[in-house]
Design a protein around this motif. Structure first.
Motif, PDB file in Angstrom:
ATOM      1  N   THR A   4      -5.948  -4.739  -7.186  1.00 21.97           N
ATOM      2  CA  THR A   4      -5.635  -4.816  -5.766  1.00 21.97           C
ATOM      3  C   THR A   4      -6.389  -3.729  -5.003  1.00 21.97           C
ATOM      4  N   GLN A   6      -5.189  -1.794  -2.866  1.00 19.34           N
ATOM      5  CA  GLN A   6      -4.322  -0.610  -2.791  1.00 19.34           C
ATOM      6  C   GLN A   6      -4.472   0.259  -4.035  1.00 19.34           C
ATOM      7  N   ASP A   9      -7.860   1.989  -3.944  1.00 23.55           N
ATOM      8  CA  ASP A   9      -7.839   3.076  -2.957  1.00 23.55           C
ATOM      9  C   ASP A   9      -7.119   4.293  -3.520  1.00 23.55           C
ATOM     10  N   GLU A  10      -6.010   4.070  -4.202  1.00 28.90           N
ATOM     11  CA  GLU A  10      -5.253   5.180  -4.783  1.00 28.90           C
ATOM     12  C   GLU A  10      -6.071   5.867  -5.871  1.00 28.90           C
ATOM     13  N   ALA A 104       1.012  -8.434  -4.676  1.00 34.25           N
ATOM     14  CA  ALA A 104      -0.041  -8.013  -3.764  1.00 34.25           C
ATOM     15  C   ALA A 104      -0.028  -8.846  -2.494  1.00 34.25           C
ATOM     16  N   ARG A 107       2.789  -7.658  -0.323  1.00 34.44           N
ATOM     17  CA  ARG A 107       2.471  -6.417   0.376  1.00 34.44           C
ATOM     18  C   ARG A 107       1.647  -6.703   1.628  1.00 34.44           C
ATOM     19  N   THR A 108       0.691  -7.610   1.500  1.00 32.79           N
ATOM     20  CA  THR A 108      -0.115  -7.975   2.660  1.00 32.79           C
ATOM     21  C   THR A 108       0.759  -8.563   3.756  1.00 32.79           C
ATOM     22  N   ASP A 205      -0.734   4.669   6.350  1.00 32.28           N
ATOM     23  CA  ASP A 205      -1.308   5.173   5.113  1.00 32.28           C
ATOM     24  C   ASP A 205      -2.681   5.762   5.433  1.00 32.28           C
ATOM     25  N   ARG A 207      -5.514   4.615   5.077  1.00 31.05           N
ATOM     26  CA  ARG A 207      -6.462   3.648   5.636  1.00 31.05           C
ATOM     27  C   ARG A 207      -6.137   3.279   7.079  1.00 31.05           C
ATOM     28  N   LYS A 209      -3.237   1.745   7.965  1.00 28.30           N
ATOM     29  CA  LYS A 209      -2.297   0.619   7.992  1.00 28.30           C
ATOM     30  C   LYS A 209      -0.892   1.129   8.281  1.00 28.30           C
ATOM     31  N   ILE A 211       2.828   1.611   7.977  1.00 20.23           N
ATOM     32  CA  ILE A 211       3.773   1.396   6.878  1.00 20.23           C
ATOM     33  C   ILE A 211       5.196   1.796   7.255  1.00 20.23           C
ATOM     34  N   LEU A 233       6.538  -0.408   1.065  1.00 17.63           N
ATOM     35  CA  LEU A 233       5.338   0.169   1.681  1.00 17.63           C
ATOM     36  C   LEU A 233       5.433   1.675   1.857  1.00 17.63           C
TER      37      LEU A 233
END
Length: 603
Positions: A4, A6, A9-10, A104, A107-108, A205, A207, A209, A211, A233
């Motif tokens: 994913t 996410q 990115d992590e 995933a 989450r979107t 977050d 990025r 986004k 949350i 989130l």
């Protein structure tokens, strides 16, 4: 195997390219980047640059992320490289399964709902019902650009205003409850809006986004500040407010400023200090400290100057101690009593706030102050108890190198004693050698000892700045030193890093490269000391041809002082059990046996 966005990115956030690439490629810091010889083609002049989130070679054009580097240097596939790096970062690789894909997708969907809610709240701020919220932000000095940048909003007092608006976009009640936008009563009634009659601060977050939200009541309602509940989130202990807005400037400068609240962060950004972030109404957590270190090696924690601010700073220091690593620490800036960043900027302007941040103290100095200064230690028992308390803090540091450096620094400060030559004549005409420790000697005596030691440190730095070629002779010995002053120590480490490539440089080149690397302030302090002025040409840089005899004399005197400091530390544990005369004789015997020139070390 699919990963994913996410998770990737992590993974990238936890592993800095310079740390991974630096294991196999020699890198030298150049300003905010690192430079080295490209591992993908042969070259004699470095053209390979490593940045915060990628690498690039200006010679062969190779470019990529930390994952790409591992793939290309270790001949691994993308999934293999991800799994290898995830293991290093302590991340569990998500299983590629229908359940994970569904998670995933969910989450979107949750992020989409949060984005709709944020847009709704922004719109409400400009509606008649949001007039009180807009007036509040205006009274706090925020302009329209800042309000838009941080997407500030307003939640009217209606119980179902957001629920009705999101229903038009097919966001159902269960989804609103899952994101924390609505709350379902225990008695089974229909859910109602979580935020009502509050100005809202979207929490994102890294990025950008949305949350979660933070809300502030404008009336007498309680609580004054309210955060979204924990959701799939949002995890409050891992999140920093303002991080998405601070990242561009923080990556460029290598700095972060941590303050206490939403408005402080926003006020700092509007004032041009755009590296500000904040925890979310709680003490700084271990996860948040690690997140800060992924971006900046020494974030500045800025607290109010009152008792509560001091207490919060001390808590942050205690929490940080076990996590300290070489090059990773915190600095502390305290505001004037009664001020916070927002109020100070509005009253005195951004310059006053910058002055506060520029005077931030290293963790080691701040911890010393909180434990030692003001303590009553006027008996051997009290001194022993205070030393134990200080050592107990130091031994919470897990990294052995950092722990050793802290302990040696504190030992020299805590047990520092004036020279016996500084004693006074007793009534019988004999020189008194009565000892006083750093906490109880006459005012100014401890400072004089520390200043004398620091002058020796700075003079030694000046020698290597004058004659970079002498590093070839003393590289190992100079590399093992640890200076007491954090600024001098950072400059010493930078000088070692710079000269370790053994490339020929003259004095002017060394000074220029260190200045470019952000050490201009420390260099300025050293270049203006009286001892260094004699080595400078009139109106020019450091004189490049300091005589070898001077070098050897100063280096010898420095080693003598280091040796005598070590003798003092070795004897300090037994000194309380020895008489003054016995201690003086013991010191003289050791000095003579080791051949230490007493005249070369006047404290």
């Amino acid at each position: 195997m699919a990963f994913t966005p996410q998770f990737l990115d992590e993974l990238r956030a936890r592993l800095r390219p310079v740390d991974v690439i630096g294991r196999t490629t020699r890198l030298i810091r150049k300003g905010n980047e690192h430079q080295g010889l490209c591992p993908f083609h042969k070259e004699k002049t470095p053209s390979f640059y490593v940045y915060d989130d990628h690498y690039h070679c200006f010679g062969c054009g190779v470019h990529g992320s930390v994952i790409d580097f591992v793939m290309n240097t270790e001949n691994l596939s993308f999934p293999e490289a991800v799994e290898k790096l995830a293991d290093e970062a302590g991340l569990e690789v998500p299983v590629d399964s229908p359940e994970e894909r569904q998670k995933a997708e969910r989450r979107t969907t949750l992020l989409d709902a949060m984005e709709l809610a944020c847009a709704h709240y922004e719109k409400q701020l400009r509606m008649p019902e949001g007039a009180s919220g807009l007036a509040y932000f205006s009274q706090r000095g925020l302009d329209d650009g800042t309000i838009a940048r941080f997407r500030l909003g307003f939640a009217p007092s209606r119980r179902g205003g957001l629920k009705t608006a999101l229903a038009r976009a097919n966001v159902d009640e269960d989804l609103m409850v899952e994101t924390g936008l609505s709350r379902r009563p225990d008695d089974g009634r229909a859910p109602y809006d979580y935020f009502r009659d509050r100005v809202l601060f979207p929490i994102t977050d890294r990025r950008g986004k949305v949350i979660a939200f933070g809300g502030r009541t404008l009336g007498d309602g309680e609580p004054k500040y309210l955060n979204s509940p924990e959701t799939p989130l949002f995890h409050k202990s891992r999140t920093l407010y303002g991080l998405a807005q601070a990242l561009p400037a923080a990556r460029k400068s290598g700095q972060l400023t941590v303050t206490e609240g939403y408005m402080d962060v926003i006020a700092l950004h509007q004032a041009g200090i755009d590296t500000a972030v904040a925890p979310l109404g709680t003490a700084l957590t271990e996860d948040q400290i690690q997140e800060l270190w992924r971006i900046a090696p020494e974030p500045v924690l800025c607290f109010d100057g009152d008792a509560a601010g001091q207490k919060a700073a001390a808590r942050a220091a205690d929490r940080c101690l076990p996590l300290l690593q070489p090059g990773k620490s915190l600095r502390f800036a305290l505001l004037p009593t009664g001020e916070d960043p927002d109020s100070l900027i509005r009253r005195e302007g951004p310059g006053a706030m910058r002055e506060v941040l520029e005077t931030a103290r290293p963790l080691s100095d701040a911890l010393w102050t909180w434990v030692v200064e003001g303590a009553r230690a006027n008996t051997p028992e009290r001194r022993a108890a205070l030393w134990k308390e200080l050592k107990d803090r130091v031994f919470r540091i897990q990294d052995p190198t950092v722990r050793k450096t802290f302990l040696e620094s504190y030992e020299s400060r805590f047990w520092a004693k004036p020279s016996h030559k500084a004693g006074h004549r007793s009534q019988g005409g004999h020189r008194s050698t009565r000892r006083t420790d750093v906490l109880h000697r006459p005012e100014g005596a401890a400072e004089a000892h520390v200043d004398s030691s620091r002058r020796e440190d700075q003079l030694l730095l000046a020698l290597f700045l004058c004659r970079p070629a002498m590093f070839e002779t003393y590289d190992e010995e100079f590399g093992r030193l640890a200076f007491r002053d954090p600024g001098d120590e950072r400059l010493r480490q930078a000088l070692v890093d710079l000269l370790s490539d053994h490339r020929q440089r003259d004095s002017a080149e060394v000074v220029a490269e260190l200045t470019e690397g952000g050490h201009g302030g420390a260099l300025s302090r050293i270049l203006t000391t009286d001892e260094v002025r004699v080595m400078r040409r009139a109106g020019g840089p450091l004189h490049p041809e300091t005589q070898a005899t001077e070098v050897e004399a100063i280096w010898s005197r420095y080693r003598n002082r280091q040796l005598k400091d070590g003798i003092r530390r070795e004897l300090s544990a037994a000194s309380d059990a020895m008489s003054d005369d016995d201690l003086a004789k013991r010191m003289e015997m050791i000095r003579v046996r080791l051949g230490v020139d007493d005249d070369a070390d006047e404290d």
